[in-house]
Write an enzyme that holds these catalytic residues in place. Structure first.
Site, PDB file in Angstrom:
ATOM      1  N   ARG A  45       0.766  -1.269  -0.123  1.00  0.00           N
ATOM      2  CA  ARG A  45       0.243  -0.036   0.090  1.00  0.00           C
ATOM      3  C   ARG A  45       0.714   1.453   0.009  1.00  0.00           C
ATOM      4  O   ARG A  45       0.968   2.032  -0.851  1.00  0.00           O
ATOM      5  CB  ARG A  45      -1.090  -0.071   1.127  1.00  0.00           C
ATOM      6  CG  ARG A  45      -2.208   0.954   1.056  1.00  0.00           C
ATOM      7  CD  ARG A  45      -1.793   2.389   1.747  1.00  0.00           C
ATOM      8  NE  ARG A  45      -1.154   2.772   3.021  1.00  0.00           N
ATOM      9  CZ  ARG A  45      -0.795   3.763   3.503  1.00  0.00           C
ATOM     10  NH1 ARG A  45      -0.762   4.727   2.614  1.00  0.00           N
ATOM     11  NH2 ARG A  45      -0.254   3.605   4.868  1.00  0.00           N
ATOM     12  N   ASP A  46       1.515   1.640   1.084  1.00  0.00           N
ATOM     13  CA  ASP A  46       2.404   2.824   1.177  1.00  0.00           C
ATOM     14  C   ASP A  46       3.472   2.826   0.197  1.00  0.00           C
ATOM     15  O   ASP A  46       3.986   3.796  -0.055  1.00  0.00           O
ATOM     16  CB  ASP A  46       2.824   2.792   2.679  1.00  0.00           C
ATOM     17  CG  ASP A  46       3.359   4.350   3.000  1.00  0.00           C
ATOM     18  OD1 ASP A  46       3.053   5.062   2.285  1.00  0.00           O
ATOM     19  OD2 ASP A  46       3.372   4.508   4.063  1.00  0.00           O
ATOM     20  N   HIS A  81       6.065   4.556  12.691  1.00  0.00           N
ATOM     21  CA  HIS A  81       6.039   4.378  11.131  1.00  0.00           C
ATOM     22  C   HIS A  81       7.265   5.696  10.583  1.00  0.00           C
ATOM     23  O   HIS A  81       6.750   6.795  10.539  1.00  0.00           O
ATOM     24  CB  HIS A  81       4.558   4.937  10.815  1.00  0.00           C
ATOM     25  CG  HIS A  81       4.439   4.897   9.272  1.00  0.00           C
ATOM     26  ND1 HIS A  81       3.791   3.714   8.468  1.00  0.00           N
ATOM     27  CD2 HIS A  81       4.922   5.757   8.235  1.00  0.00           C
ATOM     28  CE1 HIS A  81       3.704   3.858   7.426  1.00  0.00           C
ATOM     29  NE2 HIS A  81       4.365   4.939   7.075  1.00  0.00           N
ATOM     30  N   HIS A 111       9.995   7.142   8.083  1.00  0.00           N
ATOM     31  CA  HIS A 111      10.354   7.279   6.699  1.00  0.00           C
ATOM     32  C   HIS A 111      11.680   7.458   6.703  1.00  0.00           C
ATOM     33  O   HIS A 111      12.419   8.047   7.734  1.00  0.00           O
ATOM     34  CB  HIS A 111       9.368   8.327   5.661  1.00  0.00           C
ATOM     35  CG  HIS A 111       8.236   7.831   5.558  1.00  0.00           C
ATOM     36  ND1 HIS A 111       7.875   7.784   4.058  1.00  0.00           N
ATOM     37  CD2 HIS A 111       7.184   7.469   5.902  1.00  0.00           C
ATOM     38  CE1 HIS A 111       6.658   7.130   4.031  1.00  0.00           C
ATOM     39  NE2 HIS A 111       6.138   7.025   5.004  1.00  0.00           N
ATOM     40  N   CYS A 127       4.595   9.666   0.296  1.00  0.00           N
ATOM     41  CA  CYS A 127       3.429  10.266   0.470  1.00  0.00           C
ATOM     42  C   CYS A 127       3.113  11.247  -0.875  1.00  0.00           C
ATOM     43  O   CYS A 127       3.963  12.201  -0.887  1.00  0.00           O
ATOM     44  CB  CYS A 127       3.179  11.063   1.713  1.00  0.00           C
ATOM     45  SG  CYS A 127       1.494  11.851   1.804  1.00  0.00           S
ATOM     46  N   ASN A 152       9.468   4.605   3.285  1.00  0.00           N
ATOM     47  CA  ASN A 152       9.534   3.927   4.449  1.00  0.00           C
ATOM     48  C   ASN A 152      10.889   3.349   4.512  1.00  0.00           C
ATOM     49  O   ASN A 152      11.693   2.905   3.832  1.00  0.00           O
ATOM     50  CB  ASN A 152       8.584   2.797   4.943  1.00  0.00           C
ATOM     51  CG  ASN A 152       6.911   3.549   4.674  1.00  0.00           C
ATOM     52  OD1 ASN A 152       6.761   3.888   3.308  1.00  0.00           O
ATOM     53  ND2 ASN A 152       6.218   3.356   5.767  1.00  0.00           N
TER      54      ASN A 152
END
Length: 303
Positions: A15-16, A207, A209, A240, A249
């Protein structure tokens, strides 16, 4: 140091990792990749987002992916859900866990969700409560905890306010995001000292990055503060769409290498993980940021 015996890694690559990629990965390849990840020992996979396809075309095949994968018992499959329409699609596809999201900074929230923070709360409350009623696990993401691309530093009181609201809605877990990769270890320690006085440590995930190369250092500090759940993205994929300059990430490959070397259990097979990293790297068509992946690829090339 009192390092934990084990940690939980939540893989967000599908997803990310893919949401910001210009190359569209076919539905067939996404399914094959997620099936590979399901066999690595990872117990949590965030596989897609049920956002309007026109906003994130890379994930426009959310239903096909969710219904097409081979589910492995014991693995939780999560999807990001922005609104009721998305939730209906996610529930119809029988997702295991619903993740909702918002920002700690007003400007990023407006850019990302097109609503103020105050107007986002009731939408997410309904999503969380409907998800719980449907028997699903729920997760809340807070973006820009350590800095915003539009506002700079973010007041810790704003992070507390957003986090409290999400927990009051009934979420099972809160993921604190360094969306643009600006955090440093001292800042992480200071933020967690405040937040862990208010919220249960076991319900907090981090989370990070790796935009500026500090993600692993920030994870070490988080471990020392008692955090044992971390989001990461295979190969270091990610970024993002509404945070200019945000790179991927922290790479799952690098995180597992570090934790394995420290004797901290993850339950993840590094060889299988690297194979799935190679798979998606080939599909994307460029080298991924993961140091462990590049080291493994260089050894293969030398052979």
């Amino acid at each position: 140091m009192n390092w934990p015996k084990g940690v939980t890694i939540k893989e967000v690559g599908p997803r990310d990792g893919l949401q910001n990629e210009k190359v569209f990965i076919s539905t067939e390849d996404k399914i094959a990749w997620i099936n590979q990840l399901s066999e690595t020992g990872l117990k949590h996979l965030e596989i897609t987002s049920f956002v309007n396809p026109k906003w994130i075309p890379a994930l426009s095949d959310a239903v096909a992916v969710t219904t097409g994968i081979t589910r492995v018992p014991g693995v939780t499959y999560t999807a990001l859900v922005p609104n009721q329409q998305g939730l209906e699609r996610a529930l119809a596809a029988n997702i295991d866990e619903v993740a909702v999201f918002m920002s700690a900074s007003e400007t990023h929230n407006l850019k990302n969700i097109n609503k103020s923070i105050d107007k986002t709360f009731p939408i997410l409350k309904e999503l969380v409560q409907d998800s719980i009623a449907a028997g699903k696990l729920t997760r809340g993401y807070v973006s820009t905890v350590f800095g915003c691309p539009y506002e700079g530093s973010v007041d810790i009181e704003q992070v507390i306010r957003v986090s409290e609201s999400l927990f009051e809605m009934g979420i099972d877990e809160l993921s604190l995001g360094d969306t643009i990769g600006v955090a440093n270890p001292k800042q992480v320690e200071q933020v967690l000292e405040v937040l862990l006085q208010r919220f249960p440590t076991e319900k907090i995930a981090m989370h990070f990055h790796d935009t500026r190369g500090t993600a692993l250092a920030n994870i070490l500090v988080s471990l020392q503060m008692g955090i044992t759940t971390f989001d990461s993205s295979i190969g270091g994929l990610g970024g993002c769409p509404y945070a200019p300059g945000a790179s991927g990430n922290v790479a799952t490959d690098d995180l597992i290498y570090m934790l394995d070397g420290m004797g901290i259990q993850t339950g993840i097979n590094q060889e299988k993980l690297l194979n799935s990293s190679r798979f998606i790297q080939e599909k994307i068509g460029r080298p991924l940021p993961s140091k462990s992946l590049q080291a493994a690829c260089s050894v293969v090339n030398q052979d």
